[in-house]
Design an enzyme around this catalytic site. Structure first.
Site, PDB file in Angstrom:
ATOM      1  N   ASP A   9      -2.131   3.779  -1.383  1.00 46.55           N
ATOM      2  CA  ASP A   9      -2.225   3.634   0.089  1.00 46.55           C
ATOM      3  C   ASP A   9      -3.673   4.378   0.624  1.00 46.55           C
ATOM      4  OD1 ASP A   9      -1.644   3.020   2.941  1.00 46.55           O
ATOM      5  OD2 ASP A   9      -1.375   5.175   3.258  1.00 46.55           O
ATOM      6  N   ASP A  11      -4.639   4.879   4.707  1.00 48.02           N
ATOM      7  CA  ASP A  11      -4.593   5.787   6.023  1.00 48.02           C
ATOM      8  C   ASP A  11      -3.237   6.863   5.860  1.00 48.02           C
ATOM      9  OD1 ASP A  11      -6.504   4.632   7.539  1.00 48.02           O
ATOM     10  OD2 ASP A  11      -5.183   2.837   8.013  1.00 48.02           O
ATOM     11  N   LYS A 150       4.341  -4.231   0.117  1.00 53.09           N
ATOM     12  CA  LYS A 150       3.409  -3.730  -0.889  1.00 53.09           C
ATOM     13  C   LYS A 150       4.244  -3.665  -2.283  1.00 53.09           C
ATOM     14  CE  LYS A 150       0.763  -0.713   1.878  1.00 53.09           C
ATOM     15  NZ  LYS A 150       0.052   0.910   1.949  1.00 53.09           N
ATOM     16  N   ASP A 173       2.384   7.459   1.971  1.00 50.47           N
ATOM     17  CA  ASP A 173       2.875   8.154   2.827  1.00 50.47           C
ATOM     18  C   ASP A 173       3.665   7.530   4.083  1.00 50.47           C
ATOM     19  OD1 ASP A 173       0.872   6.783   4.240  1.00 50.47           O
ATOM     20  OD2 ASP A 173       0.890   8.298   5.808  1.00 50.47           O
ATOM     21  N   ASP A 177       4.973   1.940   2.141  1.00 56.08           N
ATOM     22  CA  ASP A 177       4.780   2.258   0.708  1.00 56.08           C
ATOM     23  C   ASP A 177       5.958   2.405  -0.208  1.00 56.08           C
ATOM     24  OD1 ASP A 177       1.856   2.888   1.153  1.00 56.08           O
ATOM     25  OD2 ASP A 177       2.490   4.553   2.380  1.00 56.08           O
TER      26      ASP A 177
END
Length: 226
Positions: A9, A11, A150, A173, A177
């Site tokens: 990931d 951000d 994802k 995070d 995810d």
């Protein structure tokens, strides 16, 4: 277990708290002998720019699995779903004051500013019999198809790269995810991760944000995962 690639990931994972890129983890990516695949809820133009600036592969997962690219100059694989997201947005707009983000660049989902309660949006959809997913990543609210995430994005990328999803180390995070970590061979959450990501991970770093991602890579290397 020796993993063959990293899917990670952006951000909150390879950035600092102010959303600037952590330069130490970016440098570490370039030193690795395995491909590094960026996976994000951001639009394709954003993630391609990030990959180019970092100096890694143009193979990326954008829009929470809705858009897959096999290279900077390659055609994108775009999932269906934008139309149903727009219909959900139009309905929600009748009940809530919503602000769209980056809509001109979004191909598969509708993204909103985080100034409305996600649970209120979900309740409105449920009351109107609309089967669509709404997630809050901590950076934006995403209205997206339940058929893509994802994890499904990683399945497609693995197929295109001639690998299995279990060949990947997944690092993230946020709630978006979690599916990626679940289908990957090994999942690591950085210390600032939300509860969904932590539940899906097999290891949690002590450090947060980009320093946590760097720790995750070193953990994988020292434990023979990469």
């Amino acid at each position: 277990m020796v993993l063959k690639a990293i899917v990670i990931d952006i951000d909150g994972t390879i950035t600092n708290p102010d959303r600037s890129l952590d330069l130490d983890v970016a440098k570490r990516f370039r030193e690795l002998n395995v491909p590094v695949i960026l996976s994000t809820g951001n639009p394709l133009c954003y993630v391609h720019a990030a990959a180019k600036l970092i100096g890694i592969s143009g193979i990326v997962i954008a829009e929470n699995g809705g858009v897959i690219s096999t290279g900077f100059d390659s055609p994108s694989i775009i999932a269906d779903g934008k139309e149903e997201c727009e219909k959900a947005y139009e309905l929600l707009s009748q009940y809530h004051d919503l602000v769209k983000l980056d809509d001109a660049y979004r191909k598969t989902e509708v993204v909103l500013n985080r100034d409305v309660a996600v649970e209120d949006l979900r309740s409105t959809l449920s009351e109107n019999g609309i089967d669509i997913e709404i997630i809050d990543t901590g950076y934006a609210i995403h209205i997206k198809s339940t058929a893509m995430n994802k994890g499904t994005g990683l399945l497609k990328v693995a197929e295109l790269m001639g690998l299995e999803p279990t060949d990947y180390l997944a690092i993230g995070d946020s709630c978006n995810d979690a599916e990626m970590m679940q289908v990957a061979g090994f999942g690591i959450a950085v210390a600032n991760a939300d509860s969904d990501a932590i539940k899906a991970a097999r290891h949690i770093t002590k450090a947060s944000f980009g320093k946590g991602a760097l720790e995750a890579i070193e953990y994988a290397l020292s434990n023979g995962l990469l």
